[in-house]
Design a protein around this motif. Structure first.
Motif, PDB file in Angstrom:
ATOM      1  N   ILE A  46      -7.613 -36.705  15.704  1.00 42.32           N
ATOM      2  CA  ILE A  46      -8.383 -36.477  14.493  1.00 42.32           C
ATOM      3  C   ILE A  46      -7.530 -36.736  13.253  1.00 42.32           C
ATOM      4  O   ILE A  46      -6.318 -36.467  13.228  1.00 42.32           O
ATOM      5  N   ASP A  47      -8.151 -37.316  12.238  1.00 38.00           N
ATOM      6  CA  ASP A  47      -7.502 -37.497  10.940  1.00 38.00           C
ATOM      7  C   ASP A  47      -7.738 -36.250  10.090  1.00 38.00           C
ATOM      8  O   ASP A  47      -8.873 -35.781   9.957  1.00 38.00           O
ATOM      9  N   VAL A  48      -6.677 -35.717   9.531  1.00 46.18           N
ATOM     10  CA  VAL A  48      -6.782 -34.466   8.787  1.00 46.18           C
ATOM     11  C   VAL A  48      -6.539 -34.717   7.309  1.00 46.18           C
ATOM     12  O   VAL A  48      -5.923 -35.717   6.910  1.00 46.18           O
ATOM     13  N   ASP A  49      -7.039 -33.786   6.514  1.00 45.79           N
ATOM     14  CA  ASP A  49      -6.864 -33.836   5.068  1.00 45.79           C
ATOM     15  C   ASP A  49      -5.526 -33.177   4.730  1.00 45.79           C
ATOM     16  O   ASP A  49      -5.331 -31.982   4.962  1.00 45.79           O
ATOM     17  N   GLU A  50      -4.626 -33.940   4.179  1.00 49.11           N
ATOM     18  CA  GLU A  50      -3.290 -33.414   3.899  1.00 49.11           C
ATOM     19  C   GLU A  50      -3.296 -32.365   2.793  1.00 49.11           C
ATOM     20  O   GLU A  50      -2.309 -31.652   2.605  1.00 49.11           O
ATOM     21  N   ASP A  51      -4.394 -32.257   2.041  1.00 50.68           N
ATOM     22  CA  ASP A  51      -4.449 -31.281   0.945  1.00 50.68           C
ATOM     23  C   ASP A  51      -4.767 -29.866   1.427  1.00 50.68           C
ATOM     24  O   ASP A  51      -4.697 -28.916   0.651  1.00 50.68           O
ATOM     25  N   ILE A  52      -5.136 -29.717   2.698  1.00 54.88           N
ATOM     26  CA  ILE A  52      -5.471 -28.392   3.228  1.00 54.88           C
ATOM     27  C   ILE A  52      -4.186 -27.639   3.573  1.00 54.88           C
ATOM     28  O   ILE A  52      -3.306 -28.158   4.256  1.00 54.88           O
ATOM     29  N   LEU A  53      -4.109 -26.398   3.107  1.00 60.41           N
ATOM     30  CA  LEU A  53      -2.939 -25.559   3.345  1.00 60.41           C
ATOM     31  C   LEU A  53      -3.401 -24.196   3.840  1.00 60.41           C
ATOM     32  O   LEU A  53      -4.258 -23.570   3.223  1.00 60.41           O
ATOM     33  N   CYS A  54      -2.850 -23.749   4.958  1.00 66.13           N
ATOM     34  CA  CYS A  54      -3.233 -22.465   5.562  1.00 66.13           C
ATOM     35  C   CYS A  54      -2.029 -21.526   5.569  1.00 66.13           C
ATOM     36  O   CYS A  54      -0.938 -21.917   5.982  1.00 66.13           O
ATOM     37  N   THR A  55      -2.247 -20.286   5.125  1.00 68.22           N
ATOM     38  CA  THR A  55      -1.187 -19.282   5.100  1.00 68.22           C
ATOM     39  C   THR A  55      -1.687 -17.997   5.729  1.00 68.22           C
ATOM     40  O   THR A  55      -2.763 -17.509   5.382  1.00 68.22           O
ATOM     41  N   VAL A  56      -0.903 -17.466   6.664  1.00 66.35           N
ATOM     42  CA  VAL A  56      -1.215 -16.183   7.298  1.00 66.35           C
ATOM     43  C   VAL A  56      -0.063 -15.232   7.004  1.00 66.35           C
ATOM     44  O   VAL A  56       1.107 -15.571   7.247  1.00 66.35           O
ATOM     45  N   LYS A  57      -0.385 -14.062   6.480  1.00 63.02           N
ATOM     46  CA  LYS A  57       0.635 -13.059   6.190  1.00 63.02           C
ATOM     47  C   LYS A  57       0.228 -11.744   6.833  1.00 63.02           C
ATOM     48  O   LYS A  57      -0.876 -11.251   6.588  1.00 63.02           O
ATOM     49  N   ILE A  58       1.125 -11.192   7.650  1.00 63.79           N
ATOM     50  CA  ILE A  58       0.830  -9.987   8.424  1.00 63.79           C
ATOM     51  C   ILE A  58       1.873  -8.932   8.089  1.00 63.79           C
ATOM     52  O   ILE A  58       3.083  -9.211   8.124  1.00 63.79           O
ATOM     53  N   TYR A  59       1.402  -7.735   7.766  1.00 62.91           N
ATOM     54  CA  TYR A  59       2.295  -6.616   7.470  1.00 62.91           C
ATOM     55  C   TYR A  59       2.347  -5.673   8.673  1.00 62.91           C
ATOM     56  O   TYR A  59       1.319  -5.328   9.254  1.00 62.91           O
ATOM     57  N   TYR A  60       3.584  -5.252   9.018  1.00 65.78           N
ATOM     58  CA  TYR A  60       3.794  -4.314  10.119  1.00 65.78           C
ATOM     59  C   TYR A  60       4.448  -3.041   9.576  1.00 65.78           C
ATOM     60  O   TYR A  60       5.329  -3.099   8.719  1.00 65.78           O
TER      61      TYR A  60
ATOM     62  N   ASN B 266       0.823  -1.205   0.000  1.00 71.82           N
ATOM     63  CA  ASN B 266       0.000   0.000   0.000  1.00 71.82           C
ATOM     64  C   ASN B 266       0.863   1.263   0.000  1.00 71.82           C
ATOM     65  O   ASN B 266       0.552   2.247   0.673  1.00 71.82           O
ATOM     66  N   GLY B 267       1.964   1.205  -0.747  1.00 67.42           N
ATOM     67  CA  GLY B 267       2.844   2.354  -0.868  1.00 67.42           C
ATOM     68  C   GLY B 267       3.763   2.583   0.316  1.00 67.42           C
ATOM     69  O   GLY B 267       4.453   3.602   0.370  1.00 67.42           O
ATOM     70  N   GLU B 268       3.812   1.636   1.254  1.00 64.35           N
ATOM     71  CA  GLU B 268       4.622   1.808   2.456  1.00 64.35           C
ATOM     72  C   GLU B 268       5.589   0.632   2.584  1.00 64.35           C
ATOM     73  O   GLU B 268       5.229  -0.522   2.346  1.00 64.35           O
ATOM     74  N   ASN B 269       6.835   0.937   2.948  1.00 70.30           N
ATOM     75  CA  ASN B 269       7.836  -0.097   3.149  1.00 70.30           C
ATOM     76  C   ASN B 269       7.563  -0.788   4.480  1.00 70.30           C
ATOM     77  O   ASN B 269       7.750  -0.202   5.542  1.00 70.30           O
ATOM     78  N   CYS B 270       7.080  -2.013   4.430  1.00 65.00           N
ATOM     79  CA  CYS B 270       6.625  -2.713   5.635  1.00 65.00           C
ATOM     80  C   CYS B 270       7.460  -3.960   5.881  1.00 65.00           C
ATOM     81  O   CYS B 270       8.004  -4.565   4.958  1.00 65.00           O
ATOM     82  N   ARG B 271       7.537  -4.342   7.137  1.00 68.07           N
ATOM     83  CA  ARG B 271       7.993  -5.672   7.497  1.00 68.07           C
ATOM     84  C   ARG B 271       6.804  -6.625   7.414  1.00 68.07           C
ATOM     85  O   ARG B 271       5.675  -6.197   7.599  1.00 68.07           O
ATOM     86  N   TYR B 272       7.068  -7.872   7.135  1.00 67.05           N
ATOM     87  CA  TYR B 272       5.973  -8.832   7.114  1.00 67.05           C
ATOM     88  C   TYR B 272       6.426 -10.128   7.785  1.00 67.05           C
ATOM     89  O   TYR B 272       7.610 -10.463   7.833  1.00 67.05           O
ATOM     90  N   THR B 273       5.439 -10.847   8.300  1.00 67.41           N
ATOM     91  CA  THR B 273       5.644 -12.181   8.851  1.00 67.41           C
ATOM     92  C   THR B 273       4.672 -13.119   8.153  1.00 67.41           C
ATOM     93  O   THR B 273       3.471 -12.847   8.115  1.00 67.41           O
ATOM     94  N   GLU B 274       5.195 -14.202   7.589  1.00 66.05           N
ATOM     95  CA  GLU B 274       4.365 -15.148   6.858  1.00 66.05           C
ATOM     96  C   GLU B 274       4.508 -16.534   7.477  1.00 66.05           C
ATOM     97  O   GLU B 274       5.621 -17.004   7.740  1.00 66.05           O
ATOM     98  N   LEU B 275       3.383 -17.172   7.700  1.00 70.34           N
ATOM     99  CA  LEU B 275       3.349 -18.491   8.315  1.00 70.34           C
ATOM    100  C   LEU B 275       2.493 -19.419   7.454  1.00 70.34           C
ATOM    101  O   LEU B 275       1.341 -19.108   7.163  1.00 70.34           O
ATOM    102  N   THR B 276       3.061 -20.536   7.043  1.00 67.04           N
ATOM    103  CA  THR B 276       2.341 -21.499   6.223  1.00 67.04           C
ATOM    104  C   THR B 276       2.373 -22.865   6.903  1.00 67.04           C
ATOM    105  O   THR B 276       3.453 -23.361   7.257  1.00 67.04           O
ATOM    106  N   LEU B 277       1.190 -23.452   7.080  1.00 59.98           N
ATOM    107  CA  LEU B 277       1.060 -24.755   7.728  1.00 59.98           C
ATOM    108  C   LEU B 277       0.097 -25.620   6.933  1.00 59.98           C
ATOM    109  O   LEU B 277      -0.921 -25.123   6.436  1.00 59.98           O
TER     110      LEU B 277
END
Length: 589
Positions: free
Chosen positions: A357-371, A269-280
């Motif tokens: 619990i048995d989980v579906d291995e095809d599910i992928l979650c990603t969280v990305k946060i800009y500071y 958004n036009g601003e130089n930001c730090r980010y943290t990204e987590l993928t599980l």
């Protein structure tokens, strides 16, 4: 000999400082003692540099040596101190987020910063304008204008009810006396059909129903002041922050979360930001949830916070049940009693359930946060993908909260194949709001698109939303308009302060479209003043109103009788007309 650089006290004959090595050039200079008028003595490290002042009795006509200005060194010193302070402040602002992140961990840091974001949103001027911060008296009348093109029984009944009914509300709020009086009434043909009275005083709330039931339903609090966070949990805010820090860091370490975290810098958004990204993936997410529950259950302070909070809630509901004993059974307040041990057992069962619990291995979650550079959360994006050979589901939630701008985008996409053709179903919700010249403007929309078709569930826009004073009371003004079901239903709300800042008028227009071929316009007008009259506000010591099922049924019958008496024979004529027509239609058939 004191070192001029570091101030270390060296031996008298030392040629260099024993700490920093600075040469001591005047180490062997003679020391001369000078008598002062009060008998004190000054020591000068360099006696040749000292010039005795001229004697008063000497006849020499000598001018006094000009004094050296002390202002310049003082300004230099102050400037140096100011520069150090500015430098420290800049370093603190730059490195404070990194220190907080190191202390709290990524999860704790995010939750800590998100709390500040929520507090900022809730403390906006538009929300604060809705809170009573000054004494006032408000008298509001709401009337309706209903028109239907359909010649049906229900349409005629609606027309009778809407056009002959007015709602009145009188509110008196005295901030100094901490009293509120509210009178509500529904009037048909100038006859009161139903009325209610609400009194708030001395930490008690009383509800009465004049003309409908005798007595008053009372809720009395122990204190007029709400309990503090420490009173509820048993821990101070800093202690709770420490508990959150320990839980988040232990969870990160136990689940190996740090191995999945990526940090960096990007322009957002036009601003130089730090980010943290987590993928599980689904399995890693399950393990993280299990580790988090384990960490909470193994933390004695977290368990104590849970128990204290539940105890506080139970005391509140027990008190509410005691003061409303006449209606406790009707409201099922006893069912709101929680047991701390049962809640802990439920957490343990949840932990065990997730672990197995048995989980579906095809599910992928990603969280990305800009500071931002200040460490504030600028934006957060959550993406969940469930993909296999035949179909996929993609869920995206992207939010942006700044001081003057808010953007929320939610997208849910489902893709699959049918008879060899690719199909797609997309749900999108978007909200965009921005301040401009102190006024709030924005839009909201919820749309469903599939293949070559689309449907707009609703769209709304608000413009020139501002805070204006009316009778000394801050109020929201502006215009809101929108439509639903692809324009089948429309609405608009216009609020404005008029009449020399003493009256606020609001107009709500509803157009229900072609479904009922009817339109309804509600108009509300409020008179405001800063002189509130709460002289008749009174709350009894206990509940005296019987609120069992028989009493409620009696109240309903009374309202029905009042409506029938107020409307007169109009409803009966409508019923008779349609009964007559139906009889002859059936007879003709």
């Amino acid at each position: 000999m004191y070192c001029p650089k570091c101030g270390t006290n060296n031996a008298p004959q030392a040629s260099a400082c024993q700490v920093c090595g600075t040469p001591l050039t005047h180490a062997n200079s003679a020391v001369k003692q000078v008598s002062m008028p009060d008998g004190n003595r000054l020591r000068f490290a360099n006696s040749d540099a000292y010039q005795a002042p001229p004697s008063r009795n000497s006849g020499a006509s000598t001018m006094p040596a000009p004094k050296k200005s002390r202002k310049k060194p003082l300004l230099i010193a102050l400037g140096s101190v100011g520069g150090v302070i500015v430098l420290c402040a800049v370093l603190l602002l730059v490195f404070l987020p990194q220190l907080e992140r190191a202390m709290l961990g990524e999860i704790g840091y995010y939750l800590y910063r998100e709390t500040g974001t929520v507090q900022t949103i809730l403390s906006s001027e538009y929300i604060e304008a809705l809170l009573p911060n000054t004494s006032f008296s408000a008298n509001t009348t709401v009337s309706a204008d209903y028109e239907s093109k359909e010649d049906s029984q229900q349409a005629q009944i609606n027309q009778v009810f809407f056009n002959k009914t007015k709602l009145n509300a009188q509110i008196d709020y005295d901030k100094r006396a901490q009293k509120v009086g509210v009178d509500l009434s529904a009037v048909m043909n100038k006859n009161t059909v139903a009325s209610a009275r609400i009194d708030v005083a001395d930490g008690a709330v009383g509800i009465s129903l004049p003309k409908l039931a005798d007595g008053q339903l009372v809720y009395r609090a122990d204190s007029t002041e709400p309990p503090t966070l420490e009173e509820i949990t048993g821990y101070s805010e800093m202690q709770l922050l420490g508990i959150l820090r320990d839980i988040s860091k232990e969870t990160e370490e136990a689940s190996g979360l740090s191995e999945h975290i990526v940090t960096g810098r990007e322009v957002y958004n036009g601003e130089n930001c730090r980010y943290t990204e987590l993928t599980l993936n689904a399995e890693e997410l399950r393990d993280f949830i299990v580790c988090g529950l384990d960490t909470v259950l193994d933390n004695p302070d977290a368990i104590a916070v849970l128990k204290n909070t539940i105890t506080t809630e139970n005391a509140y509901y027990k008190q509410l049940s005691d003061v409303l004993q006449d209606s406790a059974d009707l409201l099922d307040l006893d069912d709101l009693d929680f047991d701390a041990e049962e809640c802990i057992d439920a957490l343990e069962e949840m932990r065990d359930w997730y672990a197995d619990i048995d989980v579906d291995e095809d599910i992928l979650c990603t969280v990305k946060i800009y500071y931002s550079a200040r460490g504030q959360i600028v934006s957060r994006c959550l993406t969940v993908i469930n993909k296999d050979d035949d179909e996929s589901n993609i869920f995206v939630l992207d939010t942006l909260f700044e001081s003057k701008k808010t953007d929320i985008l939610f997208t849910s996409t489902e893709q699959w194949k049918y008879d060899g053709e690719k199909r797609e179903d997309v749900y999108t919700f978007s909200l965009s709001a921005e301040q401009s010249d102190g006024k709030l403007n924005g839009t909201a929309k919820f749309v469903n698109k599939w293949n070559d078709s689309s449907e707009t569930y609703f769209t709304a826009s608000f413009s020139n939303v501002d805070v204006e004073k009316c009778g000394g009371v801050p109020l929201l003004t502006g215009e809101i308009s929108g439509k639903a079901a692809d324009g089948e239903y429309k609405f608009s709300v216009i609020s404005a302060v008029v009449d020399n800042q003493n009256t606020i008028t609001g107009k709500l227009t509803l157009d229900v479209g072609t479904t009922d071929e009817a339109s309804c316009t509600l108009t509300a007008e409020t008179q405001l003043s800063s002189s509130a009259d709460v002289s008749d506000v009174a709350v009894s010591t206990r509940s005296t109103m019987d609120m069992d099922e028989d009493s409620l049924e009696s109240i309903g019958e009374t309202i029905g009788e009042n409506i029938s008496n107020s409307v007169g024979n109009e409803l009966q004529q409508i019923y008779d007309t349609y009964a007559y027509n139906m009889y002859y239609d059936d007879y003709a058939y």
